[in-house]
Design an enzyme around this catalytic site. Structure first.
Site, PDB file in Angstrom:
ATOM      1  N   ASP A   1       6.383   6.710   5.546  1.00 31.56           N
ATOM      2  CA  ASP A   1       7.766   7.008   5.926  1.00 31.56           C
ATOM      3  C   ASP A   1       7.774   7.788   7.241  1.00 31.56           C
ATOM      4  O   ASP A   1       6.909   8.635   7.467  1.00 31.56           O
ATOM      5  CB  ASP A   1       8.459   7.828   4.829  1.00 31.56           C
TER       6      ASP A   1
ATOM      7  N   ASP B   1       5.526   5.720  11.701  1.00 32.38           N
ATOM      8  CA  ASP B   1       6.648   4.853  12.050  1.00 32.38           C
ATOM      9  C   ASP B   1       6.140   3.413  11.919  1.00 32.38           C
ATOM     10  O   ASP B   1       5.244   3.006  12.660  1.00 32.38           O
ATOM     11  CB  ASP B   1       7.053   5.167  13.501  1.00 32.38           C
TER      12      ASP B   1
ATOM     13  N   LYS C   1      -0.948  -9.751   5.714  1.00 24.20           N
ATOM     14  CA  LYS C   1      -1.804 -10.891   6.091  1.00 24.20           C
ATOM     15  C   LYS C   1      -3.262 -10.433   6.268  1.00 24.20           C
ATOM     16  O   LYS C   1      -4.181 -11.063   5.749  1.00 24.20           O
ATOM     17  CB  LYS C   1      -1.269 -11.513   7.386  1.00 24.20           C
TER      18      LYS C   1
ATOM     19  N   TYR D   1      22.379  -3.985  11.270  1.00 29.07           N
ATOM     20  CA  TYR D   1      21.693  -4.008   9.964  1.00 29.07           C
ATOM     21  C   TYR D   1      21.618  -5.444   9.445  1.00 29.07           C
ATOM     22  O   TYR D   1      20.545  -5.927   9.066  1.00 29.07           O
ATOM     23  CB  TYR D   1      22.466  -3.128   8.994  1.00 29.07           C
TER      24      TYR D   1
ATOM     25  N   TYR E   1       6.033 -16.393   7.877  1.00 26.43           N
ATOM     26  CA  TYR E   1       4.675 -16.007   7.451  1.00 26.43           C
ATOM     27  C   TYR E   1       4.282 -16.765   6.187  1.00 26.43           C
ATOM     28  O   TYR E   1       3.131 -17.144   6.002  1.00 26.43           O
ATOM     29  CB  TYR E   1       4.591 -14.483   7.211  1.00 26.43           C
TER      30      TYR E   1
END
Ligand code: UDP
Length: 314
Positions: free
Chosen positions: A34, A59, A108, A148, A162
């Site tokens: 966090d 971050d 991954k 957002y 992905y």
């Protein structure tokens, strides 16, 4: 059996901290990441003494470095209340875009299963009701909420890319309005605002005429659904939320009654692009995950109230 290892981004947030707790209960080792921009150490202070819990302040829009093997990556980092993403528009876009890319990259590299916390906001101000997963949404890309909504829409697209291109195991949940202990008192969302206003005998601020609807889910139900989804085989987005729909005015009245508060309702301007209606169609979660919410609003609001009382009265 070898202990499973989970990485939770946004682990100090409202949902992230409940998820960390759930995973520790399932005997996972948990790395909680966090930046503490909107999350708080207080949410995880009771977990810090657990040997299976590791907090890393970082971050996640930057490279994420974890030395150990990882089995599950849960990407929950993001500002999540309208007030927060109005205040932090660029961070909101970055964590949804760059943060999702980094978290996918970690999954991954570790050959881990990836979980995206997406949102009912991908449906925007919806033109169909209730919202089913196959609805593509009605989002204003340049509105205040767009930072957002579009970040999460991009995050879904990236997750599917992905999945398709790298064959990564991925899961996507679309979370509808959720409430419970550890929401921030001042995060600006309806339930914490109404409860704290009532406890302080302040006016209760209903935006617009209060006829807009939401369907609110207690946090324990949501976390149960999320865990089931991660452990399932379903890679397509799934709604998790409580379909018990209510107008915001009714919600304000219910909270005033629950607290037996003397607060009065006042009406304030409706924010731009505020969705008029919202209710999840949860038939997919029901069929695939055998999930349905169990906590009724009265019980959930009561538990949330107890939490806010300790925050406001000390
Ligand atoms: N709302 C309100 N008063 C407040 C905070 C929110 O009337 O003090 C309204 C808001 O305009 C929206 C609804 O309550 O229609 C739910 O808002 P919230 O911020 O909880 O979540 P949203 O679903 O809009 O992301």
């Amino acid at each position: 059996m070898k202990q499973k290892v989970s990485v939770v981004t946004g682990g100090c947030g409202f949902l992230g901290s409940h998820l960390c707790e759930k995973l520790l209960g399932e005997n996972h080792k948990v790395f909680c990441l966090d930046s503490l921009i909107t999350g708080s150490l207080e949410n995880i202070s009771h977990l810090l003494s657990n040997k299976s819990f590791v907090f890393v302040e970082c971050d996640v829009t930057e490279f994420i470095s974890i030395e150990e093997n990882v089995d599950f990556v849960w990407h929950f980092a993001s500002p999540a209340s309208p007030i927060d993403y109005l205040k932090l528009p660029i961070q909101t876009l970055k964590v949804g875009a760059l943060g999702t890319h980094k978290a996918l990259g970690l999954a991954k590299a570790k050959n881990a299963r990836f979980f995206l916390a997406s949102t009912s906001e991908v449906y925007g101000d919806p033109l169909i009701h209730p919202q089913k997963e196959n609805y593509w949404g009605n989002v204003n890309p340049i509105g205040y909420r767009g930072v957002y909504d579009e970040a999460k829409r991009f995050a879904e697209a990236m997750t599917m890319a992905y999945h398709r291109y790298h064959n990564l195991e991925t899961r996507i949940v679309r979370i509808f309005n959720t409430y419970g202990p550890r929401m921030r008192i001042n995060d600006g969302r309806a339930i914490p605002s109404f409860i704290s206003q009532c406890l302080r005998n302040e006016n209760v601020t209903v935006f617009g005429d209060g006829s807009q609807t939401r369907s609110v889910c207690y946090v324990d139900d949501l976390i149960d659904g999320i865990y089931r989804l991660m452990m399932s085989n379903n890679f397509e987005p799934i709604n998790i939320g409580n379909p018990d729909e209510i107008t915001i005015l009714q919600l304000a009245q219910e909270i005033i009654e629950l607290i037996k508060s003397k607060s009065k309702i006042i009406f304030e301007r409706l924010p731009q692009d505020d969705p008029k209606i919202r209710r999840p169609d949860i038939s997919k979660a029901n069929e695939i995950l055998n999930w349905f919410p169990k906590v009724d609003r009265k019980t959930g609001l009561e538990k949330t109230l107890q939490y806010f009382k300790t925050k406001i009265n000390g």
